[in-house]
Design an enzyme around this catalytic site. Structure first.
Site, short mmCIF file in Angstrom:
data_model
loop_
_atom_site.label_atom_id
_atom_site.label_comp_id
_atom_site.label_asym_id
_atom_site.label_seq_id
_atom_site.Cartn_x
_atom_site.Cartn_y
_atom_site.Cartn_z
N SER A 142 0.82 -1.22 0.00
CA SER A 142 0.00 0.00 0.00
C SER A 142 0.85 1.26 0.00
CB SER A 142 -0.92 0.02 1.23
OG SER A 142 -1.72 -1.14 1.25
N ILE A 167 3.37 -10.28 -8.55
CA ILE A 167 3.30 -9.65 -9.87
C ILE A 167 2.54 -10.56 -10.85
CG2 ILE A 167 4.63 -8.61 -11.75
CD1 ILE A 167 4.77 -7.22 -8.88
N ARG A 252 -7.71 0.24 -12.18
CA ARG A 252 -8.80 0.33 -11.20
C ARG A 252 -10.12 0.58 -11.90
NH1 ARG A 252 -5.39 4.04 -6.82
NH2 ARG A 252 -4.18 2.28 -6.01
N GLU A 372 -4.67 -3.38 -6.57
CA GLU A 372 -5.10 -2.10 -7.14
C GLU A 372 -5.65 -1.16 -6.07
OE1 GLU A 372 -4.36 -1.22 -9.98
OE2 GLU A 372 -3.80 -3.13 -10.86
#
Ligand code: FAD
Length: 393
Positions: A142, A167, A252, A372
């Protein structure tokens, strides 16, 4: 005559004909090519990503909202609707497309040199080259500004050292967009993006195993052990977190729509199941408790779609702000996972198997809730927009 959840809201009236056509094409592809096989891929924890990427490329879905370099140049809403239909198949499939188009391709398209664009975008749009996007690290998710991956200059070259974690597409990628700290400025302003061909010596990407979520998606660690790149490998202009965050906003946006696809698939499954399952001598769908659940879920699904369409309109008008994307990502993923879990209750024991999609979707949505930007991060973004105060630290 029973209506579909989106039919109740007359959603089609809000979507243009061209965007509807794209949506219907993707839906037909998912029904025919993905749904019959997805449970097996999920169970095996393997997905034929290369074949799928080529199919998705042929359908024009990779980097579809970008202009030029072999990309389709559709509206943002069409891209969102495609994400929705892909995620009705599986969040892993939508992740493959999101990471390719919104993270790796968008990063190169927006921030790359002309040489980067010419070298990678046409092949990526066709699904012949797969990309990944390395921002998160084991100790910095984050809070990516704290990243420890370093890029140092050595003559004209750059040398990258560090580890990226979680990833998507990492082990199967031909090219990685990697974000690293340079010595150019302090306080995270030295972060720069690099285009890393994955066959460069010192680059490896071991797959992360034993996932209980997004099993039909490749998730990897990226290990950068003195990866030497030419000076031209760096994105020329962008510096600081502005670069990666611009890409996250694209991805997003896709999730705002995509998550509703998983929820719709769960709700449609639950409605069909409740119509057939006889309990206490009548269909489960005829009990008031079941109808209360279905009504509440249809309401949240439709509200989420209205929000998504509004955000799509704003994006197409180039007016969409990051905090508005947060409204959509927070609400729609949070409601989607609630819907998936509630649908699971309607299916009873049958709901825990892979014969039905609901627990698979619910498990996938655990990842979607986290990547995301976690829900908490989006609450903080919205909180900051409302109060003018940052509460991250
Ligand atoms: P943390 O940041 O450690 O968060 C842990 C908890 O703390 C969360 O609940 C969080 O909301 C909360 N928290 C954080 N900050 C605050 C705060 N200020 N106040 C209160 N609570 C807070 N990353 C990539 O770079 N590329 C990818 O392709 C990619 N793919 C992924 C695929 C999967 C399947 C998953 C699960 C993750 C992927 N990620 C990827 C990583 C993802 O973006 C991170 O997991 C995410 O940013 C959260 O980071 P974290 O897991 O380190 O959690």
């Amino acid at each position: 005559m029973a209506q579909t959840p989106f039919g109740l809201f007359a959603i089609d009236q809000l979507v243009g004909e061209e965007d509807r056509d794209i949506r219907d094409t993707v839906r037909a592809y998912v029904e025919k090519e993905i749904k019959p096989q997805i449970a097996d891929w999920y169970e095996a924890g393997q997905i034929p990503a290369r074949d799928l990427a080529r199919d998705l490329g042929k359908l024009g879905l990779l980097g579809m909202h970008l202009e030029g370099y072999g990309c389709a140049g559709t509206s943002a809403t069409a891209y969102g609707l495609a994400c929705l239909e892909l995620e009705a198949g599986d969040s892993g499939l939508r992740s493959l497309v999101s990471v390719q188009g919104s993270l790796a391709m968008f990063a190169i398209w927006q921030w790359g040199s002309e040489e980067h664009k010419q070298q990678w975008l046409p092949r990526m749009a066709a699904g012949e080259a797969i990309g990944c996007f390395g921002l998160t690290e084991p100790d910095f998710g984050s809070d990516p500004g704290g990243m420890r991956t370093r890029a140092r200059r050595d003559g004209d070259d750059w040398v990258l050292t560090g580890t990226k974690m979680w990833i998507t597409n990492g082990s199967i990628a031909d090219v990685a967009v990697v974000w690293a700290q340079t010595d150019e400025a302090a306080d995270g302003k030295g972060i720069r993006g690099f285009v890393v061909p994955t066959d460069t010596p010192g680059f490896s990407a071991p797959a992360i195993k034993h996932k209980l979520s997004l099993r039909a998606s490749v998730t990897s660690e990226l290990v950068l052990d003195n990866v030497r790149l030419p000076g031209s490998a760096v994105f020329p202009e962008v510096r600081g977190l502005r670069g990666p965050l611009s890409c996250l906003n694209e991805a997003r946006f896709g999730i705002v729509f995509g998550s509703l696809g998983a929820a719709r698939d769960c709700l449609e499954t639950a409605i069909a199941y409740a119509g057939q399952r006889e309990i206490f001598d009548k269909p489960l769908a005829a009990f008031q408790i079941t109808q209360t659940k279905l009504a509440d879920m249809a309401l949240e699904l439709g509200k989420g779609m209205l929000l998504a369409i509004q955000l799509g309109k704003l994006k197409d008008a180039h007016q969409l702000r990051p905090e508005q994307i947060s409204l959509g990502k927070l609400n729609n993923v949070r409601e989607a996972i609630k819907i998936a879990r509630e649908c699971r209750t309607i299916l009873g024991a049958a709901g825990i198997t892979l014969e039905f999609p609901v627990l698979r979707h619910a498990n996938n949505l655990e990842s979607v809730l986290t990547y995301e930007g976690t829900s908490e991060v989006h609450q903080l973004i919205i909180g900051q927009a409302l109060t003018g105060r940052s509460a991250y630290r």
